[in-house]
Write a protein that holds these residues in place. Structure first.
Motif, short mmCIF file in Angstrom:
data_model
loop_
_atom_site.label_atom_id
_atom_site.label_comp_id
_atom_site.label_asym_id
_atom_site.label_seq_id
_atom_site.Cartn_x
_atom_site.Cartn_y
_atom_site.Cartn_z
N ARG A 227 -8.78 -6.77 -7.67
CA ARG A 227 -7.47 -6.16 -7.38
C ARG A 227 -7.54 -5.29 -6.13
O ARG A 227 -6.65 -5.34 -5.27
CB ARG A 227 -7.01 -5.31 -8.57
CG ARG A 227 -5.73 -4.51 -8.32
CD ARG A 227 -5.34 -3.69 -9.54
NE ARG A 227 -6.33 -2.71 -9.91
CZ ARG A 227 -6.41 -1.49 -9.37
NH1 ARG A 227 -5.57 -1.11 -8.42
NH2 ARG A 227 -7.34 -0.64 -9.78
N GLY A 230 -7.74 -7.57 -3.17
CA GLY A 230 -6.53 -8.33 -2.96
C GLY A 230 -5.34 -7.52 -2.49
O GLY A 230 -4.40 -8.08 -1.92
N THR A 231 -5.35 -6.21 -2.74
CA THR A 231 -4.22 -5.36 -2.33
C THR A 231 -4.51 -4.54 -1.09
O THR A 231 -3.67 -3.78 -0.64
CB THR A 231 -3.83 -4.41 -3.48
OG1 THR A 231 -4.97 -3.61 -3.84
CG2 THR A 231 -3.35 -5.18 -4.70
N VAL A 233 -5.04 -3.67 2.76
CA VAL A 233 -4.54 -4.10 4.07
C VAL A 233 -5.41 -3.46 5.15
O VAL A 233 -5.47 -2.22 5.26
CB VAL A 233 -3.06 -3.69 4.27
CG1 VAL A 233 -2.58 -4.12 5.66
CG2 VAL A 233 -2.19 -4.29 3.18
N ASP A 367 -3.72 0.56 -6.11
CA ASP A 367 -3.75 -0.61 -5.25
C ASP A 367 -3.93 -0.19 -3.80
O ASP A 367 -3.36 0.80 -3.35
CB ASP A 367 -2.44 -1.39 -5.38
CG ASP A 367 -2.28 -2.07 -6.73
OD1 ASP A 367 -3.25 -2.06 -7.50
OD2 ASP A 367 -1.18 -2.59 -7.00
N GLY A 368 -4.73 -0.96 -3.07
CA GLY A 368 -4.93 -0.69 -1.66
C GLY A 368 -5.98 0.35 -1.34
O GLY A 368 -6.27 0.59 -0.17
N PRO A 634 -6.79 -10.92 2.26
CA PRO A 634 -6.21 -9.63 1.95
C PRO A 634 -4.69 -9.66 2.01
O PRO A 634 -4.11 -10.43 2.76
CB PRO A 634 -6.80 -8.69 3.01
CG PRO A 634 -8.02 -9.39 3.49
CD PRO A 634 -7.73 -10.85 3.38
N ALA A 635 -4.08 -8.75 1.22
CA ALA A 635 -2.63 -8.66 1.22
C ALA A 635 -2.14 -8.20 2.58
O ALA A 635 -2.81 -7.49 3.31
CB ALA A 635 -2.16 -7.68 0.14
#
Length: 636
Positions: A227, A230-231, A233, A367-368, A634-635
């Motif tokens: 997670r 994937g989140t 940036v 996230d991130g 990556p997102a």
């Protein structure tokens, strides 16, 4: 039970593999055989509660009215009732009447005791082949394995353990436990059963069996790392320029490499010795100056204090402990989803992270966010099951920065050599490293007391409290108990009026496995024993003293991991030779900042222990789970 399972000639391992394939292909339900647990969720939001303090004892589970009498009827002490209730819950009495071997779920209860309890309640019906007994022993063996760091075991190892406890059909007992949902079975695709498959054929994967609790932790941790990745940036424009400028201003090449890596990735690993701890601190400070909300987490309160001192009072970075965060005693208030408002969390001492706290920690990040796991994989591992840092490194899925900063001085040179399997003689012009040969445990105790109370304080202008003794075990003629008794007699003699303790005693408070806080005894009252350290004063309840407090002049290397002192006396009596390995020696010797004395009574066994590969490889699933994560971009 199906006739297939009852066939004596069947191959148990082949049956298990076939069943797992059937589940994965959809031919068979996973409800009772193969299960991927839901990952753990972050704890409920908690406000910050002020300075760190020892964790409170778990809330007591009410003891069912009939439980003490049932235990007595089975020949077990009635005083065991609170522990049984804590292990089995409010239905403990009902569960034990239906299955007396459930007593094995209580910590400290051995199979022989559970067998005696079952025979007292069931009479001749309590045979060694009872399916309930086999299932209880499977769980007990897996919990025992967890104490050694494993999160799962091969079915064959479980069956061998059952055979040692006279289970007549051990493979059948393993299968029954799986089918009843008491344990879970997994395919380890990272480890083919018989080596590489022939062209056009799929290799048979090795099987592992585990408890749902630890499966949930590793599944949740792998999902959480995915997670974050994937989140995330990656920064661009001015933000990217800021990270580049921070790397250019880093205090060392390794710190610059770490800053660059963290600027571009969500999860980064960093490895190195004691001197390398300055590099993740440089990263956290750089992130704070770039306007990110950053924190660093250590394993022990001593580590947190050292981090805070290195960061300085005005640093835009918070220093915490992992346990303090997860227990709600440290850190900022969580948001509505139970997550901390951080952009970057750096975890030092990451080799001490077990699977369960690591999963909860990752789930607590938004996230991130960025996560940096920094540690020394050569040190002794976590007290709980799992080897998070080693598995994340082995997965090969995240950037790794290997520090090139060596530990200084003769002690650093000695420890660095041990890390690669060499016990070399080092030049120590100021007696930074001293070897003290001894002939027997009695001489080892005598020389240790002399070193702690006279020689080291005089030579290095240190107080005795700045010297710590590290030994392989608590028991034995030169273990922590014997050495603490001798040191107390010399440094703070007294009657031991409160559970063996007197005001002024140095003590080691360990409320949970892997947590250690070195304190000094202040006084006692009706509530318990009052102790204090640099973080303040607190009470150890009367009923918890014997369980959580030991004298602390001498500790084991497992207790000492994550801590450091100006001077260390490592005591290696002859009877401890079998307990030594490279990780133990590396950990114990590396706790010394300025001076190391080695009370050497095990002869050439020390050099052999260092030269041999580290023992005790842990069986875990995390590295395979991380490798199975999709490699999505990556997102953003």
């Amino acid at each position: 039970m199906t006739s297939e399972h009852a066939t004596p000639a069947a191959d148990p391992a082949a049956e298990l593999r076939a069943a797992v394939r059937a589940v994965e292909s959809g031919e068979r339900s996973a409800a009772s055989f193969y299960h991927r647990p839901e990952p753990p969720r972050a704890p409920a939001p908690q406000a910050r509660r002020g300075p760190a303090r020892p964790p409170a004892a778990e809330a007591a589970v009410p003891v069912p009215d009939g439980l003490p009498g049932l235990l007595a009827a089975g020949g077990a002490p009635e005083a065991l009732a609170p522990r049984v209730a804590a292990a089995l819950g409010e239905d403990a009495e009902r569960e034990l009447r239906a299955d007396p071997w459930r007593l094995l779920a209580t910590p400290g209860v051995a199979p022989r005791q559970a067998d005696e309890f079952a025979r007292a309640l069931l009479g001749d019906e309590a045979g060694p082949g009872d399916a309930r007994r086999g299932q209880a022993l499977v769980g007990w063996l897996l919990e025992r394995a967890a104490l050694a760091g494993h999160t799962a075991l091969e079915p064959g190892r479980l069956a061998s353990g059952l055979a040692e406890h006279a289970v007549p059909e051990p493979e059948e007992a393993v299968r029954t436990a799986i089918e009843e949902g008491a344990v879970l079975v997994f395919r380890d695709r990272d480890a083919p059963l018989d080596g590489p498959a022939a062209e056009g054929e799929e290799a048979e994967a090795r099987l592992l069996v585990g408890l749902e609790r630890y499966a949930m932790a590793e599944e949740g941790l792998a999902d959480g790392l995915g997670r974050l990745r994937g989140t995330f940036v990656a920064p661009g424009g001015e933000a990217a320029e800021g990270w580049a400028a921070a790397a250019a201003e880093a205090p060392s090449p390794s710190a610059a490499e770490l800053i660059r890596a963290a600027g571009e990735a969500a999860v980064v690993t960093h490895t190195g010795g004691e001197a390398a701890r300055a590099e993740p601190l440089a990263l956290a400070l750089a992130a704070g100056r770039l306007g990110l909300r950053a924190a660093v987490a250590a394993h022990q309160p001593d580590g947190r204090r050292r981090l805070a001192s290195a960061l300085g009072e005005r640093a835009p970075v918070e220093a915490v402990t992992v346990s303090g965060l997860l227990e709600g005693r440290e850190g900022p208030e969580r948001d509505g989803e139970g997550r901390f408002p951080w952009d970057l969390l750096v975890v030092v001492d990451a080799e001490r992270l077990a699977a369960e706290p690591a999963a909860a920690l990752v789930e607590s990040l938004p996230d991130g966010a960025r996560l940096v796991l920094s540690g020394d994989p050569l040190l002794l591992g976590s007290a709980g099951p799992g080897q998070v840092l080693a598995d994340v490194l082995a997965s090969g899925r995240f950037p790794r920065v290997v520090s090139r900063t060596p530990d200084p001085g003769p002690v650093g040179e000695l420890v660095s050599g041990i890390g690669v399997g060499e016990l070399a003689s080092v030049e120590a012009p100021d007696r930074e490293v001293v070897i003290v040969p001894v002939a027997d445990p009695g001489e080892a105790v005598h020389r240790t007391v002399q070193l702690v109370t006279e020689s080291i304080p005089r030579a290095f202008e240190l107080g005795a409290e700045q010297v710590r003794v590290i030994v392989p075990a608590h028991g034995g003629p030169a273990g922590t108990r014997a050495l603490n008794a001798a040191l107390k007699a010399r440094l703070n003699a007294g009657p031991g009026a409160f559970g063996g303790f007197d005001p002024g005693d140095l003590a080691a408070h360990s409320p949970a496995p892997g947590q250690l806080r070195l304190v000094r005894v202040v006084e006692a009252d009706e509530r318990g024993l009052w102790v204090e350290d640099e973080d303040g004063r607190f009470v150890v309840p009367r009923e918890r003293v014997a369980e959580t407090l030991r004298h602390g002049w001498a500790v084991t290397a497992h207790q000492a991991a994550g801590l450091r002192w100006p001077a260390v006396v490592a005591v290696l009596p002859g009877d401890a030779a079998g307990a030594l390995d490279r990780r133990w020696v590396y950990t114990a010797f590396g706790r010394a900042a300025r001076h190391l004395s080695v009370v050497q009574g095990c002869g050439p066994a020390l050099e052999r222990a260092v030269a041999a590969p580290p023992a005790g490889e842990r069986e875990t699933r995390l590295r395979a789970l991380v490798r199975e994560q999709p490699q999505a971009p990556p997102a953003g």
